[in-house]
Design a protein around this motif. Structure first.
Motif, PDB file in Angstrom:
ATOM      1  N   LEU A 121      -3.325  55.832  92.614  1.00 17.15           N
ATOM      2  CA  LEU A 121      -2.611  55.550  91.367  1.00 17.15           C
ATOM      3  C   LEU A 121      -1.175  56.078  91.433  1.00 17.15           C
ATOM      4  O   LEU A 121      -0.224  55.377  91.073  1.00 17.15           O
ATOM      5  CB  LEU A 121      -3.359  56.154  90.178  1.00 17.15           C
ATOM      6  CG  LEU A 121      -2.766  55.911  88.800  1.00 17.15           C
ATOM      7  CD1 LEU A 121      -2.813  54.431  88.462  1.00 17.15           C
ATOM      8  CD2 LEU A 121      -3.519  56.729  87.757  1.00 17.15           C
ATOM      9  N   LEU A 122      -1.023  57.303  91.903  1.00 14.89           N
ATOM     10  CA  LEU A 122       0.306  57.902  92.024  1.00 14.89           C
ATOM     11  C   LEU A 122       1.173  57.111  92.998  1.00 14.89           C
ATOM     12  O   LEU A 122       2.361  56.875  92.728  1.00 14.89           O
ATOM     13  CB  LEU A 122       0.192  59.359  92.471  1.00 14.89           C
ATOM     14  CG  LEU A 122       1.491  60.138  92.574  1.00 14.89           C
ATOM     15  CD1 LEU A 122       2.163  60.250  91.212  1.00 14.89           C
ATOM     16  CD2 LEU A 122       1.236  61.515  93.148  1.00 14.89           C
TER      17      LEU A 122
ATOM     18  N   GLN B  45       0.977  53.956  93.653  1.00 11.48           N
ATOM     19  CA  GLN B  45       1.356  52.702  92.992  1.00 11.48           C
ATOM     20  C   GLN B  45       2.483  52.934  91.978  1.00 11.48           C
ATOM     21  O   GLN B  45       3.406  52.122  91.867  1.00 11.48           O
ATOM     22  CB  GLN B  45       0.143  52.070  92.294  1.00 11.48           C
ATOM     23  CG  GLN B  45      -0.882  51.514  93.248  1.00 11.48           C
ATOM     24  CD  GLN B  45      -0.311  50.400  94.090  1.00 11.48           C
ATOM     25  OE1 GLN B  45       0.393  49.527  93.616  1.00 11.48           O
ATOM     26  NE2 GLN B  45      -0.606  50.442  95.386  1.00 11.48           N
ATOM     27  N   ILE B  46       2.394  54.037  91.250  1.00  7.46           N
ATOM     28  CA  ILE B  46       3.449  54.362  90.279  1.00  7.46           C
ATOM     29  C   ILE B  46       4.763  54.621  91.005  1.00  7.46           C
ATOM     30  O   ILE B  46       5.823  54.123  90.603  1.00  7.46           O
ATOM     31  CB  ILE B  46       3.034  55.578  89.420  1.00  7.46           C
ATOM     32  CG1 ILE B  46       1.890  55.178  88.480  1.00  7.46           C
ATOM     33  CG2 ILE B  46       4.215  56.122  88.631  1.00  7.46           C
ATOM     34  CD1 ILE B  46       1.244  56.334  87.758  1.00  7.46           C
TER      35      ILE B  46
ATOM     36  N   TYR C 240       6.145  51.305  92.300  1.00 10.85           N
ATOM     37  CA  TYR C 240       6.742  50.542  91.198  1.00 10.85           C
ATOM     38  C   TYR C 240       8.093  51.139  90.805  1.00 10.85           C
ATOM     39  O   TYR C 240       9.069  50.408  90.627  1.00 10.85           O
ATOM     40  CB  TYR C 240       5.802  50.529  89.994  1.00 10.85           C
ATOM     41  CG  TYR C 240       6.415  49.925  88.765  1.00 10.85           C
ATOM     42  CD1 TYR C 240       6.562  48.551  88.634  1.00 10.85           C
ATOM     43  CD2 TYR C 240       6.870  50.732  87.721  1.00 10.85           C
ATOM     44  CE1 TYR C 240       7.149  47.984  87.510  1.00 10.85           C
ATOM     45  CE2 TYR C 240       7.450  50.189  86.590  1.00 10.85           C
ATOM     46  CZ  TYR C 240       7.587  48.813  86.491  1.00 10.85           C
ATOM     47  OH  TYR C 240       8.161  48.272  85.376  1.00 10.85           O
ATOM     48  N   TYR C 241       8.154  52.465  90.686  1.00  4.19           N
ATOM     49  CA  TYR C 241       9.393  53.136  90.284  1.00  4.19           C
ATOM     50  C   TYR C 241      10.509  52.866  91.299  1.00  4.19           C
ATOM     51  O   TYR C 241      11.619  52.482  90.928  1.00  4.19           O
ATOM     52  CB  TYR C 241       9.145  54.638  90.148  1.00  4.19           C
ATOM     53  CG  TYR C 241      10.402  55.414  89.858  1.00  4.19           C
ATOM     54  CD1 TYR C 241      10.943  55.453  88.581  1.00  4.19           C
ATOM     55  CD2 TYR C 241      11.053  56.105  90.876  1.00  4.19           C
ATOM     56  CE1 TYR C 241      12.113  56.148  88.315  1.00  4.19           C
ATOM     57  CE2 TYR C 241      12.216  56.808  90.628  1.00  4.19           C
ATOM     58  CZ  TYR C 241      12.740  56.829  89.349  1.00  4.19           C
ATOM     59  OH  TYR C 241      13.885  57.521  89.101  1.00  4.19           O
TER      60      TYR C 241
END
Length: 188
Positions: free
Chosen positions: A120-121, A123-124, A127-128
């Motif tokens: 999850l991290l 992916q974040i 994206y960022y």
């Protein structure tokens, strides 16, 4: 083991003294009931003359000897007394496999959760960086490619972060100056 030993000494002294096989079987079978973490995995009851009155293990561990070879298992021989005389011996195998299994289950949950959070991290972060670094860089590189291709018109970059907006304006200014210089050269 100490706690179980004291209970076993009290529970078996009378049935061993009277050779009550039914009581011996009942008490021994009740001790083999599975508990959550630590439990007796096998029992062997013998008279002083080493006559086996009861021997049983849980699951595939049919004998006391098989259970005692199992990892995470401790064994103890308890002497049973009646009127300060030894009347028999009870060998018990106590295992803490429940603790080990619970620990393994918790470890699997922790590792799975950590991997999920890591995914999850990532992916974040992806994206960022894509939104705030990679995508604006592609726009700036497109603007530089236009200048290299001698297309000097004003380039509208769209929504860019403040730093990239400054770079885009500087490139537009440089493009205008190059276009003016080229026109001046052509004029002369």
């Amino acid at each position: 083991i100490k706690e179980k030993s004291q209970f076993i000494q009290k529970a078996f002294s009378e049935p061993l003294w009277t050779y009550d096989q039914y009581q011996i079987d009942e008490i021994a079978n009740s001790l083999l009931g599975e508990a959550k973490y630590t439990y007796i995995s096998a029992i062997k009851i013998e008279t002083v003359g080493q006559e086996v009155l009861f021997e049983k293990g849980q699951g595939e561990l049919k004998t006391f000897l098989n259970a005692s070879k199992n990892s995470h298992t401790k064994t103890k021989v308890i002497d049973i007394f009646k009127e300060e005389r030894v009347i028999g011996h009870i060998s018990i195998a106590i295992t803490n496999e429940g603790y080990v299994k619970a620990f393994q289950d918790q470890l699997i949950i922790i590792i799975s959760s950590a991997l999920f959070l890591l995914l999850l991290l990532s992916q974040i972060i992806f994206y960022y960086f894509n939104r705030n670094l990679s995508a604006p860089m592609k726009i700036i590189l497109k603007q530089v490619s236009q200048i290299q291709g001698e297309h000097y018109g004003h380039f509208h970059a769209g929504d860019l972060p403040e730093e990239f907006e400054s770079i885009s304006h500087a490139l537009n200014d440089a493009s205008s100056m190059i276009e003016k210089r080229n026109n001046d050269i052509l004029y002369y």
